[in-house]
Design an enzyme around this catalytic site. Structure first.
Site, PDB file in Angstrom:
ATOM      1  NE  ARG A 105      -3.902   0.550   1.892  1.00  0.00           N
ATOM      2  CZ  ARG A 105      -5.128   0.609   2.423  1.00  0.00           C
ATOM      3  NH1 ARG A 105      -5.363   1.382   3.456  1.00  0.00           N
ATOM      4  NH2 ARG A 105      -6.112  -0.087   1.915  1.00  0.00           N
ATOM      5  CG  HIS A 132      -8.372  -0.168  -2.871  1.00  0.00           C
ATOM      6  ND1 HIS A 132      -7.617  -1.265  -2.510  1.00  0.00           N
ATOM      7  CD2 HIS A 132      -9.016   0.228  -1.731  1.00  0.00           C
ATOM      8  CE1 HIS A 132      -7.789  -1.517  -1.228  1.00  0.00           C
ATOM      9  NE2 HIS A 132      -8.631  -0.630  -0.730  1.00  0.00           N
ATOM     10  CD  GLN A 135     -12.784  -1.790  -0.733  1.00  0.00           C
ATOM     11  OE1 GLN A 135     -11.848  -1.598   0.018  1.00  0.00           O
ATOM     12  NE2 GLN A 135     -13.949  -2.258  -0.320  1.00  0.00           N
ATOM     13  CG  ASP A 228     -13.692   6.063  -1.300  1.00  0.00           C
ATOM     14  OD1 ASP A 228     -13.529   6.036  -0.061  1.00  0.00           O
ATOM     15  OD2 ASP A 228     -12.734   6.001  -2.103  1.00  0.00           O
ATOM     16  CB  CYS A 268     -14.325   1.192  -0.284  1.00  0.00           C
ATOM     17  SG  CYS A 268     -13.816   2.887  -0.016  1.00  0.00           S
ATOM     18  NE  ARG A 297     -10.432  -5.349   0.567  1.00  0.00           N
ATOM     19  CZ  ARG A 297      -9.708  -4.316   1.014  1.00  0.00           C
ATOM     20  NH1 ARG A 297     -10.311  -3.293   1.574  1.00  0.00           N
ATOM     21  NH2 ARG A 297      -8.393  -4.278   0.864  1.00  0.00           N
TER      22      ARG A 297
HETATM   23  N1   CP Z   1     -11.246  -0.213   2.395  1.00  0.00           N
HETATM   24  C1   CP Z   1      -9.990  -0.299   2.857  1.00  0.00           C
HETATM   25  O1   CP Z   1      -9.039  -0.528   2.103  1.00  0.00           O
HETATM   26  O2   CP Z   1      -9.887  -0.129   4.192  1.00  0.00           O
HETATM   27  P1   CP Z   1      -8.529   0.152   4.989  1.00  0.00           P
HETATM   28  O3   CP Z   1      -7.996   1.458   4.464  1.00  0.00           O
HETATM   29  O4   CP Z   1      -8.919   0.218   6.415  1.00  0.00           O
HETATM   30  O5   CP Z   1      -7.573  -0.958   4.692  1.00  0.00           O
HETATM   31  N1  NVA Z   2     -10.155   6.576  -1.568  1.00  0.00           N
HETATM   32  C1  NVA Z   2      -9.798   6.172  -0.227  1.00  0.00           C
HETATM   33  C2  NVA Z   2     -10.004   4.710  -0.048  1.00  0.00           C
HETATM   34  C3  NVA Z   2      -9.691   4.192   1.312  1.00  0.00           C
HETATM   35  C4  NVA Z   2      -9.843   2.709   1.417  1.00  0.00           C
HETATM   36  C5  NVA Z   2      -8.363   6.547   0.056  1.00  0.00           C
HETATM   37  O1  NVA Z   2      -7.511   6.355  -0.812  1.00  0.00           O
HETATM   38  O2  NVA Z   2      -8.092   7.055   1.145  1.00  0.00           O
END
Ligand code: CP
Ligand code: NVA
Length: 310
Positions: A105, A132, A135, A228, A268, A297
């Protein structure tokens, strides 16, 4: 580089592999409900390298790897000092000697691509500024569970920012023949090149891409509304300037009343209740599938690990 060995963005996978992975995820979910755990990845290890915060992704990769008989290893970005203490190339080559897969990430999509290019283990994108895919697979699993495997012609209306989650949801729709509608304020659309790269997939699958600047127009034929945050991780400095543009893009009972009766909602997560989605919609578990998506997930990622590491 063979992108099929990795999960860098969903566009790299074909419909058959996406549906196959979702099928495995559904099977694994049922097995866990019956107390059955596979030892498929016994002796295997994955590294978890997270430059941004996480609840769901980090927990589900750890639990998922454990449930498959393997072991996750936490890699601390601060201690590793990417491009400060050591080059990406050397880090990727060393990690490839010890691990069977790498879950990342980070901010820039180019970093997951470089790690994939320089190492020789599967790299899984656990969220970048642009994508993502994990997701989107969990969401795809929700859609198959709700509507069956043939999702052609279903309509997903994404209400909010043209962000990473919107991109991956769009790529999922393009592959599986769903219609993807984005409703966002002017100037907050997805990047043109991301849309253009998916247009051939929409054409092939029969799905459609549509863009609205008015959420009411976007929900009228939707089977599911997707929400989101308006301000993604790393964009915190833009909160004040973005907020006003996005106020009309809240998923509320009022907006939902304009959608077809069967229309569901998802998010999400994490959610900013009272901003992009109201408490009332969040807590209406008859229509809100976000916790099902969060549960998925775990199983969707186990299916990805199974596909790429076994
Ligand atoms: N939706 C998601 O990726 O959640 P986190 O940021 O908590 O991992
Ligand atoms: N769009 C959001 C998604 C979090 C899971 C972000 O990138 O923060």
């Amino acid at each position: 580089m063979d992108n099929f060995k990795h999960l860098l963005r969903l566009r790299d996978w074909d419909a058959e592999r996406i549906l196959g992975t979702i099928g495995v995820a559904i099977r694994l979910k049922n097995e866990v409900k019956n107390g059955i755990y596979s030892e498929q990845l016994k002796g295997k290890t994955i590294g978890l390298f997270f430059e941004k915060p996480s609840l769901r992704t980090v927990t589900t990769f750890q639990v998922g790897m454990h449930q498959l008989g393997g072991m996750p290893v936490t890699l601390e970005p601060k201690s590793i000092g990417l491009n400060k203490r050591e080059s990406v190339k050397d880090i990727a080559r060393c990690l490839s000697r010890w691990l069977n897969g790498l879950v990342v990430r980070c901010f820039k999509q180019t970093l997951v691509e470089q790690l994939a290019e320089h190492g020789n283990i599967p790299v899984i994108n656990a969220l970048t500024d642009d994508h993502h895919p994990c997701q989107a697979l969990a969401f795809g699993q929700v859609m198959v569970e709700q509507f069956g495997e043939d999702l052609r012609g279903k309509t997903v209306a994404f209400i909010g920012d043209g962000n990473n989650v919107a991109n991956s949801t769009m790529e999922l729709c393009a592959k599986l023949g769903m219609n993807f509608t984005l409703a966002c304020p002017k100037g907050f659309e997805q990047k043109k090149e991301d849309i253009e790269l998916s247009l051939p997939d929409f054409k092939k699958s029969g799905g459609k891409y549509r863009l609205f600047n008015e959420p009411r127009d976007a929900v009228r034929d939707a089977d599911i509304l997707y929400s989101d945050v308006w301000v993604s991780m790393g964009q915190e400095g833009q909160k004040d300037s973005k907020q006003n543009h996005f106020l009309p893009f809240q998923i509320s009972d009022e907006l939902l009343s304009l959608a077809p009766k069967h229309c569901k909602v998802t998010h999400c997560l994490p959610a900013n209740r009272g901003e992009e989605i109201t408490d009332s919609v969040m807590d209406n578990l008859q229509i809100n599938l976000c916790y099902e998506e969060a549960e998925n997930r775990l199983h969707a990622q186990k299916a990805v690990l199974w596909e790429l590491l076994f």
